[in-house]
Scaffold this motif. Structure first.
Motif, PDB file in Angstrom:
ATOM      1  N   GLU A  90       0.799  -1.219   0.000  1.00 36.15           N
ATOM      2  CA  GLU A  90       0.000   0.000   0.000  1.00 36.15           C
ATOM      3  C   GLU A  90       0.834   1.273   0.000  1.00 36.15           C
ATOM      4  O   GLU A  90       0.398   2.304  -0.505  1.00 36.15           O
ATOM      5  CB  GLU A  90      -0.934   0.003   1.209  1.00 36.15           C
ATOM      6  N   ARG A  91       2.047   1.198   0.575  1.00 31.31           N
ATOM      7  CA  ARG A  91       2.813   2.430   0.779  1.00 31.31           C
ATOM      8  C   ARG A  91       4.193   2.413   0.125  1.00 31.31           C
ATOM      9  O   ARG A  91       4.832   3.449   0.009  1.00 31.31           O
ATOM     10  CB  ARG A  91       2.980   2.668   2.285  1.00 31.31           C
ATOM     11  N   ALA A  92       4.642   1.245  -0.308  1.00 30.05           N
ATOM     12  CA  ALA A  92       5.914   1.094  -1.023  1.00 30.05           C
ATOM     13  C   ALA A  92       7.067   1.821  -0.340  1.00 30.05           C
ATOM     14  O   ALA A  92       7.727   2.682  -0.945  1.00 30.05           O
ATOM     15  CB  ALA A  92       5.761   1.571  -2.467  1.00 30.05           C
ATOM     16  N   PRO A  93       7.377   1.511   0.925  1.00 28.89           N
ATOM     17  CA  PRO A  93       8.501   2.187   1.588  1.00 28.89           C
ATOM     18  C   PRO A  93       9.828   1.861   0.921  1.00 28.89           C
ATOM     19  O   PRO A  93      10.038   0.748   0.434  1.00 28.89           O
ATOM     20  CB  PRO A  93       8.448   1.627   3.019  1.00 28.89           C
ATOM     21  N   ALA A  94      10.719   2.842   0.898  1.00 28.93           N
ATOM     22  CA  ALA A  94      12.027   2.638   0.281  1.00 28.93           C
ATOM     23  C   ALA A  94      12.858   1.621   1.049  1.00 28.93           C
ATOM     24  O   ALA A  94      13.623   0.860   0.455  1.00 28.93           O
ATOM     25  CB  ALA A  94      12.771   3.972   0.192  1.00 28.93           C
ATOM     26  N   ARG A  95      12.725   1.611   2.370  1.00 30.85           N
ATOM     27  CA  ARG A  95      13.434   0.658   3.216  1.00 30.85           C
ATOM     28  C   ARG A  95      12.521   0.235   4.352  1.00 30.85           C
ATOM     29  O   ARG A  95      11.734   1.033   4.866  1.00 30.85           O
ATOM     30  CB  ARG A  95      14.713   1.269   3.813  1.00 30.85           C
ATOM     31  N   VAL A  96      12.653  -1.045   4.747  1.00 31.82           N
ATOM     32  CA  VAL A  96      11.938  -1.565   5.910  1.00 31.82           C
ATOM     33  C   VAL A  96      12.988  -1.928   6.954  1.00 31.82           C
ATOM     34  O   VAL A  96      13.863  -2.757   6.704  1.00 31.82           O
ATOM     35  CB  VAL A  96      11.080  -2.792   5.557  1.00 31.82           C
ATOM     36  N   LEU A  97      12.900  -1.302   8.122  1.00 31.15           N
ATOM     37  CA  LEU A  97      13.896  -1.460   9.172  1.00 31.15           C
ATOM     38  C   LEU A  97      13.297  -2.202  10.358  1.00 31.15           C
ATOM     39  O   LEU A  97      12.170  -1.933  10.766  1.00 31.15           O
ATOM     40  CB  LEU A  97      14.392  -0.095   9.660  1.00 31.15           C
ATOM     41  N   LEU A  98      14.071  -3.110  10.920  1.00 30.11           N
ATOM     42  CA  LEU A  98      13.717  -3.750  12.182  1.00 30.11           C
ATOM     43  C   LEU A  98      14.585  -3.136  13.270  1.00 30.11           C
ATOM     44  O   LEU A  98      15.815  -3.209  13.208  1.00 30.11           O
ATOM     45  CB  LEU A  98      13.951  -5.260  12.111  1.00 30.11           C
ATOM     46  N   LEU A  99      13.963  -2.508  14.265  1.00 33.76           N
ATOM     47  CA  LEU A  99      14.712  -1.952  15.380  1.00 33.76           C
ATOM     48  C   LEU A  99      15.181  -3.098  16.259  1.00 33.76           C
ATOM     49  O   LEU A  99      14.369  -3.863  16.790  1.00 33.76           O
ATOM     50  CB  LEU A  99      13.843  -0.982  16.176  1.00 33.76           C
ATOM     51  N   SER A 100      16.498  -3.226  16.416  1.00 37.20           N
ATOM     52  CA  SER A 100      17.058  -4.393  17.079  1.00 37.20           C
ATOM     53  C   SER A 100      18.436  -4.075  17.634  1.00 37.20           C
ATOM     54  O   SER A 100      19.230  -3.391  16.974  1.00 37.20           O
ATOM     55  CB  SER A 100      17.171  -5.557  16.092  1.00 37.20           C
ATOM     56  N   PRO A 101      18.775  -4.575  18.841  1.00 40.38           N
ATOM     57  CA  PRO A 101      20.139  -4.383  19.354  1.00 40.38           C
ATOM     58  C   PRO A 101      21.203  -5.005  18.464  1.00 40.38           C
ATOM     59  O   PRO A 101      22.377  -4.639  18.547  1.00 40.38           O
ATOM     60  CB  PRO A 101      20.104  -5.074  20.725  1.00 40.38           C
ATOM     61  N   ALA A 102      20.801  -5.933  17.596  1.00 38.38           N
ATOM     62  CA  ALA A 102      21.751  -6.602  16.707  1.00 38.38           C
ATOM     63  C   ALA A 102      22.017  -5.815  15.432  1.00 38.38           C
ATOM     64  O   ALA A 102      22.842  -6.221  14.616  1.00 38.38           O
ATOM     65  CB  ALA A 102      21.248  -7.999  16.352  1.00 38.38           C
ATOM     66  N   GLY A 103      21.323  -4.688  15.239  1.00 37.70           N
ATOM     67  CA  GLY A 103      21.473  -3.930  14.009  1.00 37.70           C
ATOM     68  C   GLY A 103      22.699  -3.039  13.996  1.00 37.70           C
ATOM     69  O   GLY A 103      23.413  -2.886  14.994  1.00 37.70           O
ATOM     70  N   ARG A 104      22.949  -2.426  12.845  1.00 38.26           N
ATOM     71  CA  ARG A 104      24.056  -1.490  12.744  1.00 38.26           C
ATOM     72  C   ARG A 104      23.705  -0.237  13.547  1.00 38.26           C
ATOM     73  O   ARG A 104      22.532   0.152  13.650  1.00 38.26           O
ATOM     74  CB  ARG A 104      24.343  -1.120  11.299  1.00 38.26           C
ATOM     75  N   PRO A 105      24.684   0.422  14.132  1.00 38.70           N
ATOM     76  CA  PRO A 105      24.402   1.585  14.975  1.00 38.70           C
ATOM     77  C   PRO A 105      23.860   2.762  14.164  1.00 38.70           C
ATOM     78  O   PRO A 105      24.406   3.108  13.117  1.00 38.70           O
ATOM     79  CB  PRO A 105      25.759   1.918  15.597  1.00 38.70           C
ATOM     80  N   PHE A 106      22.818   3.357  14.662  1.00 37.75           N
ATOM     81  CA  PHE A 106      22.244   4.547  14.034  1.00 37.75           C
ATOM     82  C   PHE A 106      23.178   5.731  14.255  1.00 37.75           C
ATOM     83  O   PHE A 106      23.800   5.860  15.305  1.00 37.75           O
ATOM     84  CB  PHE A 106      20.878   4.835  14.651  1.00 37.75           C
ATOM     85  N   SER A 107      23.287   6.595  13.251  1.00 36.70           N
ATOM     86  CA  SER A 107      24.136   7.780  13.364  1.00 36.70           C
ATOM     87  C   SER A 107      23.532   8.891  12.513  1.00 36.70           C
ATOM     88  O   SER A 107      22.583   8.679  11.747  1.00 36.70           O
ATOM     89  CB  SER A 107      25.561   7.478  12.879  1.00 36.70           C
TER      90      SER A 107
END
Length: 258
Positions: A90-107
């Motif tokens: 319905e919205r075609a997001p450019a990226r789908v992110l899972l918020l997780s301690p295992a993810g790359r650090p946000f900056s």
């Protein structure tokens, strides 16, 4: 986890989609202050999708015990997958992110990258976490807010929305507000800020800020940024000495320091 390069932003408001079991926790934040004004101006569009709407049992179950035993409950893959699939359709997001301690650090550099995309979907985990197959086969990437644990991904999702939205043209009132802050242009902390009164409980404002000499003020502010960063964030300071535009590299990946 799926792969692919970021796509160009589409015209219209920046679309944020949040997949969460608790939309009521998130809605007040995005309806107020800066984000609320941005929404009223048509600059952003934030919507919520509840995985419980994609269950087919009387209890609307979204979690179960972990295989192999252990404490807590793990979020089921199917309701999350169905929720994300509907958002994609319905919205075609450019990226789908899972918020997780295992993810790359946000900056800040990642926030700038996301701000150019035009849309994001953020998936919030709860309980002991999310079935690993969601990370492997449903979302595009995992993202971490830092080396600490939250009760759920909602606070992290709101932080990402806030950081990205303020980089969208027109969202901040001040034209240079987003370019003069910590981590922007140089990997340095922001300089100290002062306002009235000139003397508060015996603590005066630095005289240079009252001088009207803009060159001297600019030099003082840069000096303070350097001093603060060296004293408080040696990791950022090392990145500055290396000449990095971002101390964590183009995608926020930690680099070894020597």
């Amino acid at each position: 986890m799926t792969s692919g390069l970021p796509v160009a932003a589409a015209p219209g408001p920046f679309r944020f989609d949040v997949v969460t079991l608790f939309p009521a926790l998130c809605a007040p934040y995005v309806q107020g202050a800066m984000l609320g004004r941005a929404h009223a101006k048509g600059l952003i569009d934030v919507r919520f999708t509840d995985p419980r709407a994609f269950t087919d049992d009387p209890h609307r179950s979204v979690d179960d015990g972990p295989f192999g035993g252990g404490d807590g409950m793990v979020m089921l893959p199917e309701p999350l997958a169905l929720a994300v699939e509907q958002v994609r359709q319905e919205r075609a997001p450019a990226r789908v992110l899972l918020l997780s301690p295992a993810g790359r650090p946000f900056s800040q550099s990642i926030a700038r990258q996301y701000a150019a995309l035009g849309s994001l979907a953020l998936v919030c985990g709860r309980y002991e976490g999310v079935d690993e197959r969601v990370a492997e086969f449903v979302v595009d990437e995992e993202l971490s807010l830092g080396d600490f644990v939250l009760t759920g991904g909602e606070l992290a999702a709101l932080a990402v929305i806030d950081a990205v939205a303020r980089l969208i043209p027109g969202v901040l009132g001040a034209a240079h507000g987003a370019t003069d802050e910590s981590f922007t242009n140089l990997p340095l902390l922001e300089h100290p800020q002062y306002t009235r009164p000139r003397d508060w409980r015996g603590h005066p404002v630095p005289e240079v800020l009252l001088s009207g000499n803009h060159g001297a003020i600019d030099r003082w502010r840069l000096e303070q940024r350097l001093l603060r960063t060296r004293a408080r964030r040696p990791d950022l300071w090392q990145g500055y000495l290396r000449g990095d535009s971002d101390p964590y590299g183009p995608y926020g990946e930690p680099e070894p320091t020597t």
